[in-house]
Write an enzyme that holds these catalytic residues in place. Structure first.
Site, PDB file in Angstrom:
ATOM      1  CG  ASP A  20      -1.857  -1.223   1.228  1.00 53.40           C
ATOM      2  OD1 ASP A  20      -2.262  -1.666   0.137  1.00 53.40           O
ATOM      3  OD2 ASP A  20      -2.163  -1.719   2.324  1.00 53.40           O
ATOM      4  CD  GLU A 194     -13.048  -4.519  -5.000  1.00 53.85           C
ATOM      5  OE1 GLU A 194     -13.876  -4.541  -5.940  1.00 53.85           O
ATOM      6  OE2 GLU A 194     -13.184  -5.194  -3.960  1.00 53.85           O
ATOM      7  CD  GLU A 313      22.365   7.160   8.673  1.00 53.65           C
ATOM      8  OE1 GLU A 313      22.456   6.208   9.473  1.00 53.65           O
ATOM      9  OE2 GLU A 313      22.907   8.263   8.869  1.00 53.65           O
ATOM     10  CD  GLU A 315      20.113   3.256   8.594  1.00 52.88           C
ATOM     11  OE1 GLU A 315      21.171   2.605   8.689  1.00 52.88           O
ATOM     12  OE2 GLU A 315      19.879   4.264   9.277  1.00 52.88           O
TER      13      GLU A 315
HETATM   14 CA   LIG Z   1      21.954   4.308  10.474  1.00 47.88          CA
END
Ligand SMILES: [Ca+2]
Ligand SMILES: [Ca+2]
Length: 432
Positions: A20, A194, A313, A315
């Site tokens: 989503d 929908e 980072e 991540e």
């Molecule tokens: Ca980090």
């Protein structure tokens, strides 16, 4: 991951299942708000929402989970499809959750002064509750904001400028076949609409892109001369594809391009309840219509390059194998659950005339391991190796530095992790 998947950039996130998508452009980045399918889920078992962001559309930074069911004391379950908008210095995240008292689905509002949260409950109760889902907010050029939502109906209400109250009553948008196409074989659902409306304005034309038909769903759209219609059905944006029986649209313009976000079941173990968000770049046709798009594993092209000479980072990931993320005691997230052979791909790193050293913020409750810096692939040119020691704890951080040679130009960087058995170490950030 199969070996060939290393060249792919869709789905956007591989560390968890996401669903989503609700993209939002703010201050030079695309913030991607998603739901989160639990591993091994066999229903829409969703407990929290997630935020990711990118400045280049291929390397996405994981900002963790700044909002969950527990944010809303009156909600019992179902952290389903939401939408975040910015107004007057605050970020408002509209979400459907189950109202504990009534057992009905209701729309709550989270609020934060940061796009990455944390978000708190703006009202302490539902903004609106009629058992229907999938909130979407559009702010028109005149400043009037509209909340749209609904499955099986399509509703709107005019939001006040505080974004957490409304004027008038929730109103149904007539679901006519002229407006939303013709569905056959379902007497109670005569149009293709929908769920999952995504309303926006381009030039003088209003668009509503939504999940059509069921099941499986595809993505269709309608246009109108105003925010409440009358709507005209315009056809398909994305056919039924991708081994998830739902789909969910989100569209933004960013840095001169247009981007269509959706979800599928493309990750290993993926399916209708273990979904993943993906993205395609597109161009509107000259007459304003949206081209039909197919799901790809290629995804959107990169905008510019990633600068390795500032803190990045760990991540921030274009693709990975084997790693996960978790909150870091130093703030934000870190990469963890690193085992021998796991890797992170960072796409399009602009080394320029060359890097001479690499530093990484690391922690290990075990005996550490090594970070191999490779170009172009997990077996690509080795330009440096950093040894990570044991630090006495998974959140006991230290910085390691190692020499680098041969990293020049623009390269796909692979951080390949090696060592013994079990979890080796965590990485918070890195910098050449
Ligand atoms: Ca980090
Ligand atoms: Ca692992």
């Amino acid at each position: 991951m199969p070996a060939g998947a290393a060249r792919a950039d869709n789905p956007v996130v591989q560390t968890i299942y996401t669903a989503d998508p609700a993209p939002m452009v703010y201050n030079g980045r695309v913030y991607l708000y998603t739901g989160h399918d639990e591993d091994g889920s066999t229903y829409f078992t969703m407990k929290d929402w997630r935020v990711f962001s990118s400045a280049d559309m291929v390397n996405w930074t994981d900002h963790g989970s700044p909002m969950s069911i527990s944010t809303f004391s009156w909600a019992s379950q179902d952290a389903w499809a939401g939408h975040t908008v910015y107004r007057n210095g605050k970020f408002y995240w509209y979400v459907p959750v189950k109202d504990r008292a009534s057992g009905q689905m209701a729309i709550g509002v989270g609020v934060s002064t940061s796009p990455t949260g944390p978000f708190s409950d703006a009202l302490g109760r539902p903004l609106v509750r009629n058992g229907e889902i999938d909130p979407n907010v559009f702010i028109d050029d005149d400043g009037q904001a509209y909340l749209y939502w609904g499955n099986p109906n399509l509703w709107y209400v005019k939001l006040n400028s505080d974004m957490i109250s409304y004027s008038g009553s929730p109103t149904q948008i007539p679901l006519t076949t002229a407006g939303f196409g013709t569905r056959t074989g379902n007497a109670s659902r005569p149009t293709l609409y929908e769920e999952a409306p995504w309303v926006y304005k381009r030039g003088s034309l209003y668009y509503n892109v939504y999940a059509a038909k069921c099941c499986s769903e595809y993505i269709a759209y309608s246009t109108a001369p105003g925010p409440t219609g009358p709507w005209t059905f315009r056809g398909t944006v994305m056919p039924t594809q991708g081994s998830s029986f739902t789909n969910h649209p989100g569209i933004v313009d960013f840095n001169g391009g247009s981007y269509f976000f959706y979800h599928n079941g493309a990750l290993p173990g993926g399916g209708g309840f273990t979904r993943s968000v993906a993205v395609e770049k597109f161009s509107y046709n000259a007459d304003g219509t949206i081209p039909v798009m197919n799901m790809t594993t290629t995804g959107a092209p990169q905008i510019g390059t990633l600068n390795p000479y500032v803190r990045q980072e760990a991540e921030t990931i274009a693709w990975e194998s084997g790693v996960e993320t978790e909150p870091s005691t130093e703030g934000g997230m870190n990469v963890g659950f690193i085992e021998n052979g796991d890797y992170i791909k960072v796409k399009g790193v602009g080394f320029g005339s060359g890097a001479s050293s690499f530093s990484a913020r690391v922690a290990s409750a075990a005996s550490g391991g090594r970070i191999e810096l490779r170009l172009g692939g997990t077996g690509g040119t080795l330009v440096g190796t950093c040894t990570v020691p044991g630090t006495g704890g998974w959140q006991s951080w230290t910085t390691v530095t190692c020499p680098v040679s041969g990293a020049t130009g623009t390269q796909d960087l692979y951080l390949r992790f090696t060592g013994g058995s079990g979890n080796l170490f965590n990485v918070n950030w890195w910098q050449f």
